[in-house]
Design a protein around this motif. Structure first.
Motif, PDB file in Angstrom:
ATOM      1  N   ARG A 161       2.346   6.477  -6.870  1.00 22.64           N
ATOM      2  CA  ARG A 161       1.197   7.044  -7.578  1.00 22.64           C
ATOM      3  C   ARG A 161       1.234   8.569  -7.481  1.00 22.64           C
ATOM      4  O   ARG A 161       1.001   9.272  -8.468  1.00 22.64           O
ATOM      5  CB  ARG A 161      -0.100   6.488  -6.975  1.00 22.64           C
ATOM      6  N   ARG A 162       1.580   9.074  -6.265  1.00 20.11           N
ATOM      7  CA  ARG A 162       1.742  10.514  -6.100  1.00 20.11           C
ATOM      8  C   ARG A 162       2.879  11.036  -6.966  1.00 20.11           C
ATOM      9  O   ARG A 162       2.797  12.129  -7.541  1.00 20.11           O
ATOM     10  CB  ARG A 162       2.009  10.849  -4.629  1.00 20.11           C
TER      11      ARG A 162
ATOM     12  N   ARG B  19       1.055   4.098  -2.913  1.00 15.44           N
ATOM     13  CA  ARG B  19       0.647   5.478  -2.675  1.00 15.44           C
ATOM     14  C   ARG B  19       1.771   6.451  -2.992  1.00 15.44           C
ATOM     15  O   ARG B  19       1.555   7.494  -3.619  1.00 15.44           O
ATOM     16  CB  ARG B  19       0.198   5.639  -1.220  1.00 15.44           C
TER      17      ARG B  19
ATOM     18  N   GLU C 274       0.825  -1.215   0.000  1.00 18.74           N
ATOM     19  CA  GLU C 274       0.000   0.000   0.000  1.00 18.74           C
ATOM     20  C   GLU C 274       0.856   1.260   0.000  1.00 18.74           C
ATOM     21  O   GLU C 274       0.612   2.192  -0.780  1.00 18.74           O
ATOM     22  CB  GLU C 274      -0.934   0.020   1.210  1.00 18.74           C
TER      23      GLU C 274
END
Length: 637
Positions: A463-464, A460, A456
């Motif tokens: 992806r940012r 995250r 996770e």
């Protein structure tokens, strides 16, 4: 990684190893001794190396795959084994043995008793025969202050051989001779025998026999005063004060007559620091520190044993104290004590202090050892050449195209699946870049384990990164936030991602990157237990040498990520505990609880508030305020 050479190829024939005390040597293919060890039973110890290679510690595996043969020498007692082990380690300097080195060059107060006219001076480096040493001291100025005070009472020469010879030729002493801080043997004011007695008295005072000198001066002062020789009495009074000030510079920590060395350790998986306080006559006479790379697996007791042998191996009898206080007893404590007793010429006790002043002093020495290790790691990390070597070693070990100038490390922290958080720390050019640190509250995978949490948080973060890169344009070399003027939070990708864990965590991180299409970032994991480096898809870990700067850097990055994650987890847990104290109060929802905590800052302050003060918080009525006071008062009783 399978061993390059099986140790079974040089295993001694069954029954050929004697079942008695001895010392053994492992040699490499060139005949060089690479490891020296001792054992109560050579048969049991050596057979343990060849029983199950896979179960051995990686450092021991590396030693065995480097070795090409083993031989041994039988001795009669454990003390003889200690002596032979020390002499072989000194002679062969084996690469896989623990070797202590000074963490800095400490100055000593030296008295050259081997010369016709002994000289007092500050000395560093190797010790010379015929010279008495006191200390070591933390700073040379501390020695000079002590000497300046003592020369009033013991006016021993401090000049060099050239100055001494020149003064004798011209028949005129130097300035110290004129101000009575030197007895001026160069011009014959005192004889050789008188000057030597002064030097011996100086040494006796420094060795802790202080009481008789002060008592003698006090007696002479009273006699001078009775005879109305007031000027002489005043000089003697000043001499007494000088000796007392010299004693004040050496802290009284234990009872008079206590003669001991206090040894303390601070260690991490790669290095250890040792600090020693020298206590003579109940006063701290000096302090010294060592550091060691842990190239072999060793318990604290084994580290203490190695240290005592190296520290006292060639020490003069007077340098060995009556008592050695240690944090852990050596495995062969009785044999070590017997060896030190032989060295001293009288009984030496090696023990762990359990209570009282000696235990308190041990805690002080331990704090110094921890500080010494921290300072050593800081100096090591700040060295540009060392950092460059570490990054290149990582690149070579992980088969990277270039040195990883930006490394990001991730760690997960929780308590039995509750309050799961993760951390991201950043090292650029081998140094921590704390402004780039980030922390994550795990949401979608909370309670599913560390592997899911790693997946996770990597997803995250990157992806940012992809979103911010697309918002500023892929060709923009400086993705700066126009509002703040600073780099965007996740705009810069790392060269290497390190996760705290083994194959499962590494696979999860690689899967997250692959799903996002990020193929230009390397991934590795560092497992805590054996300090193994894992790569995606590999069945065996990469084992970096224990002395590797690359492993040291990876460990430091991992430890920093762990520290940052633990800090965040504790703050989150503390906040949840504070809120839980308000959970059972009827009519108090999440919004009102948040408003109360915002107004009062903590449950402790809220507990001390009155009903009227609580009613000032928006949304809190009289009945609710009374319920809060009643609940918190009841909880506090």
């Amino acid at each position: 990684m399978r061993p390059a050479k099986s140790p079974l190829s040089f295993r001694p024939e069954p029954g050929s190893i004697p079942d008695c005390p001895g010392v053994y040597r492992y040699r490499d293919a060139n005949g060089r001794v690479i490891y020296v060890g001792k054992a109560k039973s050579l048969r049991q110890r050596l057979n343990s190396y060849f029983a199950d290679f896979a179960s051995l510690h990686p450092r021991t595996q590396t030693m065995l795959t480097t070795a090409a043969g083993v031989d041994w020498t039988v001795v009669g007692t454990e003390v003889e084994a200690l002596q032979l082990e020390y002499s072989w380690i000194k002679e062969f300097d084996p690469r896989f043995n623990v070797k202590y080195r000074d963490d800095k060059s400490y100055p000593f107060l030296a008295v050259t008793m081997g010369e016709d006219y002994p000289r007092v001076q500050v000395m560093r480096g190797a010790k010379r025969k015929g010279t008495r040493y006191f200390g070591p001291y933390s700073h040379a100025w501390a020695i000079r202050e002590t000497v300046d005070l003592l020369l009033r009472v013991f006016p021993v020469r401090t000049c060099s051989a050239g100055v001494f010879k020149r003064a004798g030729q011209i028949g005129r002493p130097c300035l110290l001779g004129y101000i009575d801080k030197c007895s001026a043997p160069c011009v014959g004011r005192v004889s050789e025998e008188e000057h030597r007695r002064l030097a011996e008295d100086f040494c006796d005072f420094m060795a802790g026999n202080t009481g008789r000198f002060i008592k003698r001066l006090e007696r002479e002062m009273r006699e001078a005063a009775s005879a109305e020789e007031f000027e002489r009495a005043a000089r003697l009074r000043d001499d007494i004060q000088a000796l007392q000030r010299a004693l004040e510079k050496q802290a009284v920590v234990l009872g008079e007559g206590t003669d001991c060395d206090v040894v303390a350790l601070a260690e991490d998986p790669l290095e250890a620091a040792v600090q020693v306080f020298y206590v003579r006559g109940g006063r701290i006479r000096g302090q010294r520190g060592w550091v060691v790379d842990k190239v072999e697996e060793a318990t604290p007791g084994e580290l203490v044993e190695h240290f005592l042998l190296q520290m006292y191996g060639e020490a003069a009898p007077e340098a060995v104290p009556r008592e050695v206080l240690v944090p852990d007893l050596p495995p062969e404590a009785d044999a070590v004590a017997e060896l030190l007793s032989e060295q001293r010429g009288s009984r030496v006790e090696v023990r762990v202090p359990r209570r009282g002043d000696k235990k308190t002093l041990m805690e002080t020495v331990e704090r110094n050892a921890k500080e010494s290790l921290a300072q050593h790691k800081l100096r090591r990390a700040s060295d540009l050449t060392t950092r460059s070597r570490a990054l290149q070693e990582i690149a070579d070990a992980l088969d990277l195209d270039q040195a990883p100038l930006r490394i990001e490390c991730y760690d997960v922290s929780h308590l039995q699946g509750d309050d799961v958080v993760a951390s991201m720390v950043v090292f650029e050019d081998g140094l921590a870049r704390k402004s780039e640190y980030r922390r994550f509250a795990i949401r979608g995978t909370a309670g599913q384990g560390d592997v899911a949490s790693i997946y996770e948080v990597i997803s995250r973060r990157f992806r940012r990164h992809l979103e911010e890169r697309s918002s500023v344009g892929e060709l923009d070399p400086e993705p700066i936030d126009p509002e703040t003027g600073r780099p965007r939070r996740f705009a810069y990708p790392p060269n290497l991602v390190v996760v705290d864990g083994g194959p499962a965590q590494v696979a999860a991180a690689r899967r997250a990157l692959d799903e996002l299409g990020v193929d230009d970032v390397a991934v590795s994991g560092l497992a805590k237990r054996l300090e193994e480096v894992w790569l995606p898809g590999d069945d065996q870990p990469v084992i970096l040498p224990r002395s590797s700067e690359g492993l040291y850097l990876l460990q430091r990055v991992r430890d920093e990520a762990h520290r940052f994650a633990i800090t965040y987890h504790r703050s989150k847990r503390a906040k949840s505990l504070k809120e839980s104290a308000l959970d059972d109060i009827r009519g108090l929802g999440a919004a009102r609880k948040q408003a109360l905590l915002k107004r009062f800052g903590s449950v402790k302050r809220l507990r001390g508030a009155t009903v009227d003060e609580i009613r000032e918080v928006p949304g809190i009525g009289l009945s609710t305020a009374e319920a809060i006071v009643a609940a918190l008062k009841g909880e506090g009783t």
